[in-house]
Design a protein around this motif. Structure first.
Motif, PDB file in Angstrom:
ATOM      1  N   ARG A 254      47.425 -28.914 -77.016  1.00 22.81           N
ATOM      2  CA  ARG A 254      47.386 -27.707 -77.385  1.00 22.81           C
ATOM      3  C   ARG A 254      45.909 -27.163 -77.595  1.00 22.81           C
ATOM      4  NH1 ARG A 254      52.504 -26.131 -81.386  1.00 22.81           N
ATOM      5  NH2 ARG A 254      54.008 -26.830 -79.975  1.00 22.81           N
ATOM      6  N   LEU A 255      45.073 -28.363 -77.977  1.00 24.74           N
ATOM      7  CA  LEU A 255      43.609 -27.979 -78.280  1.00 24.74           C
ATOM      8  C   LEU A 255      42.812 -28.151 -77.187  1.00 24.74           C
ATOM      9  CD1 LEU A 255      41.663 -27.740 -80.643  1.00 24.74           C
ATOM     10  CD2 LEU A 255      41.371 -30.244 -80.632  1.00 24.74           C
ATOM     11  N   PHE A 256      43.321 -29.150 -76.041  1.00 18.99           N
ATOM     12  CA  PHE A 256      42.173 -29.308 -74.865  1.00 18.99           C
ATOM     13  C   PHE A 256      43.076 -28.746 -73.712  1.00 18.99           C
ATOM     14  CE2 PHE A 256      40.929 -32.653 -77.733  1.00 18.99           C
ATOM     15  CZ  PHE A 256      39.803 -32.419 -78.030  1.00 18.99           C
ATOM     16  N   GLY A 257      44.391 -28.550 -73.538  1.00 22.02           N
ATOM     17  CA  GLY A 257      45.074 -28.260 -72.378  1.00 22.02           C
ATOM     18  C   GLY A 257      46.082 -28.812 -72.116  1.00 22.02           C
ATOM     19  N   ASP A 258      46.944 -28.275 -71.379  1.00 23.78           N
ATOM     20  CA  ASP A 258      48.229 -28.881 -70.947  1.00 23.78           C
ATOM     21  C   ASP A 258      47.987 -29.959 -69.998  1.00 23.78           C
ATOM     22  OD1 ASP A 258      49.712 -26.978 -72.149  1.00 23.78           O
ATOM     23  OD2 ASP A 258      50.134 -25.755 -70.537  1.00 23.78           O
ATOM     24  N   GLY A 259      48.804 -31.106 -70.225  1.00 20.94           N
ATOM     25  CA  GLY A 259      48.629 -32.449 -69.648  1.00 20.94           C
ATOM     26  C   GLY A 259      47.482 -33.276 -70.217  1.00 20.94           C
ATOM     27  N   THR A 260      46.877 -33.150 -71.371  1.00 19.06           N
ATOM     28  CA  THR A 260      46.094 -34.081 -71.919  1.00 19.06           C
ATOM     29  C   THR A 260      47.020 -34.799 -72.684  1.00 19.06           C
ATOM     30  OG1 THR A 260      44.439 -32.077 -72.264  1.00 19.06           O
ATOM     31  CG2 THR A 260      44.369 -34.151 -73.608  1.00 19.06           C
ATOM     32  N   VAL A 261      46.795 -36.206 -72.859  1.00 23.21           N
ATOM     33  CA  VAL A 261      47.505 -37.111 -73.420  1.00 23.21           C
ATOM     34  C   VAL A 261      46.650 -38.087 -74.250  1.00 23.21           C
ATOM     35  CG1 VAL A 261      49.619 -36.981 -71.872  1.00 23.21           C
ATOM     36  CG2 VAL A 261      47.628 -38.659 -71.380  1.00 23.21           C
ATOM     37  N   THR A 262      46.922 -38.878 -75.118  1.00 22.71           N
ATOM     38  CA  THR A 262      46.385 -39.907 -75.879  1.00 22.71           C
ATOM     39  C   THR A 262      46.764 -41.269 -75.639  1.00 22.71           C
ATOM     40  OG1 THR A 262      47.960 -39.636 -77.797  1.00 22.71           O
ATOM     41  CG2 THR A 262      46.265 -38.387 -77.758  1.00 22.71           C
ATOM     42  N   ARG A 263      46.205 -42.288 -75.838  1.00 22.25           N
ATOM     43  CA  ARG A 263      46.471 -43.684 -75.973  1.00 22.25           C
ATOM     44  C   ARG A 263      46.123 -44.274 -77.071  1.00 22.25           C
ATOM     45  NH1 ARG A 263      42.427 -47.050 -71.656  1.00 22.25           N
ATOM     46  NH2 ARG A 263      40.558 -46.741 -73.207  1.00 22.25           N
ATOM     47  N   LEU A 264      46.792 -45.503 -77.436  1.00 21.86           N
ATOM     48  CA  LEU A 264      46.430 -46.015 -78.784  1.00 21.86           C
ATOM     49  C   LEU A 264      45.796 -47.425 -78.331  1.00 21.86           C
ATOM     50  CD1 LEU A 264      49.668 -44.953 -81.071  1.00 21.86           C
ATOM     51  CD2 LEU A 264      47.329 -43.834 -80.722  1.00 21.86           C
ATOM     52  N   ARG A 265      44.855 -48.028 -79.101  1.00 22.66           N
ATOM     53  CA  ARG A 265      44.205 -48.940 -79.000  1.00 22.66           C
ATOM     54  C   ARG A 265      44.360 -49.960 -80.342  1.00 22.66           C
ATOM     55  NH1 ARG A 265      39.231 -48.988 -78.751  1.00 22.66           N
ATOM     56  NH2 ARG A 265      38.855 -46.771 -78.985  1.00 22.66           N
ATOM     57  N   PRO A 266      44.818 -50.925 -80.357  1.00 26.25           N
ATOM     58  CA  PRO A 266      44.969 -51.954 -81.703  1.00 26.25           C
ATOM     59  C   PRO A 266      43.691 -52.011 -82.401  1.00 26.25           C
ATOM     60  CG  PRO A 266      46.183 -53.068 -79.900  1.00 26.25           C
ATOM     61  CD  PRO A 266      45.238 -51.943 -79.258  1.00 26.25           C
ATOM     62  N   SER A 267      43.926 -51.591 -83.634  1.00 27.60           N
ATOM     63  CA  SER A 267      42.516 -51.822 -84.696  1.00 27.60           C
ATOM     64  C   SER A 267      42.936 -52.167 -85.855  1.00 27.60           C
ATOM     65  CB  SER A 267      41.817 -50.284 -84.496  1.00 27.60           C
ATOM     66  OG  SER A 267      40.770 -50.236 -85.301  1.00 27.60           O
ATOM     67  N   TYR A 268      42.040 -52.024 -86.899  1.00 22.71           N
ATOM     68  CA  TYR A 268      42.223 -52.213 -88.381  1.00 22.71           C
ATOM     69  C   TYR A 268      41.937 -51.449 -89.131  1.00 22.71           C
ATOM     70  CZ  TYR A 268      41.986 -54.321 -92.892  1.00 22.71           C
ATOM     71  OH  TYR A 268      41.768 -54.645 -94.246  1.00 22.71           O
ATOM     72  N   PHE A 269      42.721 -51.068 -90.174  1.00 23.61           N
ATOM     73  CA  PHE A 269      42.222 -50.106 -91.275  1.00 23.61           C
ATOM     74  C   PHE A 269      43.267 -50.716 -92.609  1.00 23.61           C
ATOM     75  CE2 PHE A 269      42.002 -47.073 -87.411  1.00 23.61           C
ATOM     76  CZ  PHE A 269      40.713 -46.783 -87.609  1.00 23.61           C
ATOM     77  N   PRO A 270      42.546 -50.597 -93.723  1.00 20.97           N
ATOM     78  CA  PRO A 270      43.254 -51.066 -94.978  1.00 20.97           C
ATOM     79  C   PRO A 270      44.533 -50.379 -95.313  1.00 20.97           C
ATOM     80  CG  PRO A 270      41.039 -50.989 -95.198  1.00 20.97           C
ATOM     81  CD  PRO A 270      41.202 -50.187 -94.088  1.00 20.97           C
ATOM     82  N   PHE A 271      44.262 -49.103 -94.882  1.00 21.58           N
ATOM     83  CA  PHE A 271      45.646 -47.991 -95.515  1.00 21.58           C
ATOM     84  C   PHE A 271      46.754 -47.954 -94.526  1.00 21.58           C
ATOM     85  CE2 PHE A 271      41.457 -46.278 -94.736  1.00 21.58           C
ATOM     86  CZ  PHE A 271      41.730 -45.311 -93.642  1.00 21.58           C
ATOM     87  N   THR A 272      46.490 -48.481 -93.324  1.00 17.56           N
ATOM     88  CA  THR A 272      47.771 -48.614 -92.189  1.00 17.56           C
ATOM     89  C   THR A 272      47.945 -49.857 -91.717  1.00 17.56           C
ATOM     90  OG1 THR A 272      45.876 -47.767 -90.320  1.00 17.56           O
ATOM     91  CG2 THR A 272      47.198 -45.912 -91.490  1.00 17.56           C
ATOM     92  N   GLU A 273      49.199 -50.103 -91.042  1.00 13.76           N
ATOM     93  CA  GLU A 273      49.528 -51.311 -90.590  1.00 13.76           C
ATOM     94  C   GLU A 273      50.838 -51.195 -90.005  1.00 13.76           C
ATOM     95  OE1 GLU A 273      49.787 -54.913 -89.189  1.00 13.76           O
ATOM     96  OE2 GLU A 273      48.125 -54.252 -90.277  1.00 13.76           O
ATOM     97  N   PRO A 274      51.125 -51.171 -88.519  1.00 10.10           N
ATOM     98  CA  PRO A 274      49.740 -51.317 -87.699  1.00 10.10           C
ATOM     99  C   PRO A 274      48.867 -50.351 -87.483  1.00 10.10           C
ATOM    100  CG  PRO A 274      51.830 -50.976 -86.525  1.00 10.10           C
ATOM    101  CD  PRO A 274      52.132 -51.033 -87.849  1.00 10.10           C
ATOM    102  N   SER A 275      47.436 -50.520 -87.237  1.00 13.17           N
ATOM    103  CA  SER A 275      46.489 -49.529 -87.001  1.00 13.17           C
ATOM    104  C   SER A 275      46.249 -49.579 -85.598  1.00 13.17           C
ATOM    105  CB  SER A 275      45.257 -49.746 -88.019  1.00 13.17           C
ATOM    106  OG  SER A 275      45.754 -49.975 -89.200  1.00 13.17           O
ATOM    107  N   ALA A 276      45.454 -48.244 -85.317  1.00 13.05           N
ATOM    108  CA  ALA A 276      45.107 -48.051 -83.838  1.00 13.05           C
ATOM    109  C   ALA A 276      44.098 -47.126 -83.846  1.00 13.05           C
ATOM    110  CB  ALA A 276      46.361 -47.554 -82.931  1.00 13.05           C
ATOM    111  N   GLU A 277      42.965 -47.080 -82.725  1.00 18.62           N
ATOM    112  CA  GLU A 277      42.209 -46.213 -82.368  1.00 18.62           C
ATOM    113  C   GLU A 277      42.789 -45.241 -81.581  1.00 18.62           C
ATOM    114  OE1 GLU A 277      39.276 -45.944 -83.555  1.00 18.62           O
ATOM    115  OE2 GLU A 277      38.764 -47.882 -84.510  1.00 18.62           O
ATOM    116  N   ILE A 278      42.457 -43.952 -81.604  1.00 17.29           N
ATOM    117  CA  ILE A 278      42.999 -42.913 -80.756  1.00 17.29           C
ATOM    118  C   ILE A 278      42.016 -42.477 -79.779  1.00 17.29           C
ATOM    119  CG2 ILE A 278      43.856 -40.607 -80.814  1.00 17.29           C
ATOM    120  CD1 ILE A 278      44.180 -40.804 -83.820  1.00 17.29           C
TER     121      ILE A 278
END
Length: 364
Positions: A254-278
């Protein structure tokens, strides 16, 4: 004024002499006729109708006359003053009519002429992006949550599983409020708003937390000590990473246009588990241009961090982690603005030049 005198002849009083009165009237009429403006007419009125005018002085002398002479003198002076007053009235009307005609000519407004307009200000694009993001999540059924910018250390760090020895708690990253023993900081993220929401509300929770945050960064082309974030939080029964991925895909499309998707890459943050970069699929080239300047030819653009809410955070917020799960994510508004609109320098965003804001209009 002289005292009463029964033997006084009014003709022998200079001010009441018929010839003197006629001359005063003639002078007054001449001055009135010669007045070419309302200002000159005002001067003529003061000279020939004012307290020190000849006719006014003659009128004062009537009181010194014997009763037998007052009537004739009063009639003579009254007629003279009336004649002057009438002349003033007529000339006043003539000059006012001339003035009105002149104004109609000199002050005519051409309604067909384009009026030059100077824009006095503009909506800042940060505000526009924030409202756009909020509208997207509100349309998905989420609520907007806000909190204070001066926050307690416990809410900013401890409740989010950032221990006392975590590097983010050191002075080089955080603005502490004097005196330090108060345990107050300028919030380094909007995550304390998530904790406040969980403390004050029972699940299910679906909130977006936008706001201003503070870090001890130097202002340069890509960093600023004061910037804006929006963080999302969902806590409910049966929440998984699939719900997180679906929410992020719905948002970026909705922000960038139809067909835009995301992927998640494993990462680390103290307040989430598991964590990922967007990462977000490049909305400029769609991952097809190896020379794309927006994504550097990789086809993906880093957006922020996310993950499943850490059990310790749920417990600190008074939520049963065995019954409820949740996800959270955080993205920078300035970064979204720079990526979406090709803003190359953070100085342009923070310096307040209205020429920068006007190019975005009223909608982003």
């Amino acid at each position: 004024m002289s005292g009463p005198n029964k033997q006084y002849d009014p003709v022998e009083v200079a001010a009441l002499d018929p010839a003197a009165i006629e001359q005063a009237v003639a002078d007054a009429l001449a001055a009135i006729g010669a007045a070419s403006s309302l200002e000159e007419l005002k001067a003529a009125r003061l000279a020939h109708q004012g307290e020190k005018s000849p006719l006014a002085l003659a009128n004062r002398e009537i009181g010194a006359l014997p009763p037998s002479a007052k009537a004739e003198a009063g009639k003579r002076v009254g007629q003279a003053r009336g004649q002057v007053g009438q002349a003033l009235k007529v000339r006043q009307e003539e000059l006012e009519a001339e003035r009105d005609e002149r104004i109609l000519v000199e002050e005519t407004v051409d309604l067909t002429v384009r009026v030059p307009r100077r824009r006095l200000g503009a909506r800042h694009p940060i505000s526009l992006v924030s409202e756009r993001v909020e509208d997207i999540f509100v349309a998905m059924g989420w609520e907007i949550a806000e909190g204070p910018e001066v926050e307690s250390e416990w809410l900013n760090f401890d409740a989010l599983n950032l221990g006392a020895d975590h590097p983010a708690r050191q002075m080089q990253d955080t603005f502490f409020i004097d005196p330090p023993e108060l345990g107050l900081v300028l919030r380094t993220h909007t995550s304390p708003v998530q904790v406040r929401t969980m403390l004050d509300n029972e699940p299910p929770i679906y909130v977006l937390c936008p706001g201003k945050v503070f870090r001890t960064d130097e202002l340069d082309a890509t960093h600023t000590p004061v910037f804006h974030q929006f963080e999302g939080l969902v806590v409910d029964e049966g929440i998984t990473m699939a719900h997180l991925k679906g929410s992020l895909d719905a948002f970026v499309s909705r922000l960038f246009g139809d067909g835009t998707v995301t992927r998640l890459r494993p990462s680390y943050f103290p307040f989430t588990e598991p964590s990922a970069e967007i990462d977000c699929r490049c909305w400029i080239c769609g991952g097809q241009d190896p020379n794309c300047r927006t994504c550097g030819g990789t086809g993906w653009i880093e957006m922020g961090g996310c993950g499943m809410v850490n059990r310790r955070v749920l417990t600190a917020s008074g939520i049963d982690p065995d019954r409820y799960t949740g996800f959270a994510f955080g993205l920078g508004i300035e970064r979204s603005l720079m990526l979406r609109h090709g803003v190359g320098d953070m100085h342009d965003i923070v310096e307040g030049d209205v020429r920068f804001s006007t190019q975005f209009g009223m909608e982003i």
